[in-house]
Scaffold this motif. Structure first.
Motif, short mmCIF file in Angstrom:
data_model
loop_
_atom_site.label_atom_id
_atom_site.label_comp_id
_atom_site.label_asym_id
_atom_site.label_seq_id
_atom_site.Cartn_x
_atom_site.Cartn_y
_atom_site.Cartn_z
N LYS A 64 0.83 -1.24 0.20
CA LYS A 64 -0.07 0.02 0.06
C LYS A 64 0.78 1.22 -0.13
O LYS A 64 0.36 2.50 -0.55
CB LYS A 64 -0.61 0.01 1.23
N THR A 72 -4.78 0.97 -1.75
CA THR A 72 -5.02 2.01 -0.79
C THR A 72 -5.53 1.58 0.46
O THR A 72 -6.41 0.69 0.60
CB THR A 72 -6.17 3.14 -1.39
N ILE A 74 -7.87 2.13 3.08
CA ILE A 74 -9.05 3.17 3.26
C ILE A 74 -9.15 3.31 4.67
O ILE A 74 -9.73 4.58 5.29
CB ILE A 74 -10.29 2.26 2.85
N TYR A 77 -7.28 6.78 5.20
CA TYR A 77 -7.92 7.64 4.06
C TYR A 77 -8.02 9.04 4.66
O TYR A 77 -8.65 9.10 5.79
CB TYR A 77 -8.98 7.36 3.42
N ALA A 175 -13.91 4.59 0.13
CA ALA A 175 -13.95 6.21 0.34
C ALA A 175 -14.47 6.76 -0.79
O ALA A 175 -14.47 6.43 -1.94
CB ALA A 175 -12.26 6.72 0.41
N GLU A 189 -12.77 5.11 -4.07
CA GLU A 189 -11.61 4.35 -4.07
C GLU A 189 -11.92 3.42 -3.05
O GLU A 189 -12.45 3.36 -2.08
CB GLU A 189 -10.37 5.31 -3.42
N LYS A 207 -15.29 6.26 9.56
CA LYS A 207 -14.17 5.47 9.64
C LYS A 207 -14.04 4.81 11.00
O LYS A 207 -13.37 3.92 11.07
CB LYS A 207 -13.00 6.63 9.32
#
Length: 449
Positions: A64, A72, A74, A77, A175, A189, A207
């Motif tokens: 990542k 990604t 997340i 993020y 996201a 994403e 989150k």
């Protein structure tokens, strides 16, 4: 006379030897090669742990953190993004591509492209955007553009929809960066790609909730796919299907789910989309006989082989179309069962920061020698395709891969190409449409350790 008898004996012995040699199919594989056990028996240290759980987690973090993998985290993020960065992320997902695209047999026209670009609605992106978060509530597709039309690079090339980026699995965190003008799509994403997803396939949350769910005890789907039962109260909802590599949070102990005892099943949480689009997690049960692992599988060569062979013969599906897997999704799903989150596309998988060899300038003999010393599960990549190495038998390397079409070694060019359209075991003498062998095209060899 003695010489004559000796010659006859030699001929008979030769015939017996030929008769005992297993017959090969046009892919170069014998019937016994179509079993995971065969390859495990031919693999040294097959059950030895390659990486511990801590090491696989560290490798996933490294992937990542590596630019260009398109992977990604997340859970890490940003909560806010500037307009410039969002537009940069959306650039190739909001405008028409360079090449032609066809909807069925007809080329997509100016009116279609104008409608798609207007629906992307990039002008509505604010100078600073608060990022929303969510999870996929059903298996679906992430699209290149905010439309449902399949877009082919050639007329009626229905097996290859260029409007598909990837499949998304139930519970995958997302996201949410933007919304289409018609209110039907989110631009998101995911852990392995970006693109447009239908809003009805996403439940929004925060989150903090995502992190709490990620920290729960969990199961991993280790079968090619497993299903839940049909609920008595909701028979019209049918069965839920979970693909290999899906991570399912464990449910708190309940004596029954949907009127069925949990004494002989595993309780898991599944996501649903509430009336206002928010996430609610409900308990579901999966029978004990289903292929589920409590936590990740140990990362061994034997387990890599077994996971691969669970998909043998399943149809090929470009980008996840037809509810199937293409070459790189086949690889990624296998490694997800060990907690290793590989990139989505074949080239990025080949360039994963592990133990990679640039094989582009090696001879075929050098590549074969390199593979003979590599473990089962090694990634073997050529332009546009990636394969999983199984082992070398009598000096010949073999692979398992989700492949569309190849020609047997004694054929030349497009005339000999046969549509496989499935996960297959093949040798590396098989040929591409231009007549060249697989072994002659290998660009990267990557050992995931």
């Amino acid at each position: 006379m003695k010489k004559f008898i000796a010659a006859i004996i030699l001929i008979l012995l030769g015939s017996a030897a030929c008769a005992s040699e297993p017959a090969k199919n046009f892919c170069g594989a014998t019937d016994n090669m179509l079993s995971a056990d065969y390859w495990i028996e031919h693999t040294k240290r097959a059950r030895q742990t390659i990486l511990t759980l801590e090491e696989t987690a560290a490798l996933s973090r490294k992937i990542k953190d590596t630019p260009g993998t398109h992977c990604t985290d997340i859970l890490a993020y940003p909560a806010i993004l500037p307009r410039s960065l969002i537009l940069q992320k959306m650039k190739s997902f909001s405008t028409r591509p360079q090449g032609r695209r066809y909807i069925g047999a007809a080329e997509a026209g100016e009116g279609f492209w104008r409608r798609v670009e207007e629906n992307a609605d990039t002008g509505a992106v604010k100078e600073t955007e608060m990022i929303r978060f969510g999870v996929a509530v059903k298996n679906g597709l992430i699209k290149t553009l905010p439309c449902e039309e399949p877009l082919y690079s050639g007329a009626d090339d229905i097996l290859f929809d260029m409007n598909v980026e990837s499949a998304v699995k139930i519970w995958e965190p997302l996201a949410v960066l933007h919304e289409s003008a018609d209110g039907e799509y989110f631009f998101v994403e995911s852990p392995c790609c970006a693109g447009w997803i239908k809003k009805d396939g996403v439940a929004l949350t925060d989150k903090k909730t995502l992190k709490e769910l990620a920290a729960r005890d969990f199961y991993v789907v280790t079968g090619s796919r497993v299903t839940t039962d049909i609920r008595t109260s909701e028979p019209e909802a049918g069965r839920r299907e979970f693909f290999m590599g899906t991570k399912l949070p464990a449910a708190d102990g309940a004596v029954s789910v949907g009127g069925v005892s949990t004494a002989f099943s595993r309780g898991v949480l599944v996501p649903e989309r509430g009336v206002n689009g928010s996430l609610r997690a409900v308990a579901e049960r999966i029978p004990l006989g289903a292929e589920l692992s409590h936590g990740y599988l140990p990362y061994t060569q034997a387990n890599v082989i077994r996971q691969a062979f669970k998909m043998l013969g399943e149809r090929y599906g470009w980008g996840g179309t037809y509810g199937s897997r293409d070459c790189s999704a086949f690889i990624r799903d296998i490694y997800l069962t060990f907690g290793i989150e590989l990139p989505r596309n074949s080239l990025q998988q080949a360039l994963t920061p592990a133990e990679r060899t640039d094989a582009a300038k090696l001879t075929a003999a050098e590549r074969e020698k390199l593979l003979a010393g590599s473990p089962a599960g090694t990634l073997v990549q050529m332009p546009g395709h990636i394969m999983l190495y199984l082992g070398t038998i009598k000096g010949k390397p073999y692979i398992i891969h989700s492949v569309y079409a190849l020609a047997p070694s004694d054929a030349g060019g497009a005339d000999g190409v046969t549509v496989l359209n499935c996960v297959a075991v093949t040798d590396m003498e098989m040929r591409r449409r231009n007549g060249s062998r697989i072994i002659d095209n290998i660009a990267n060899i990557n050992i995931i350790r």
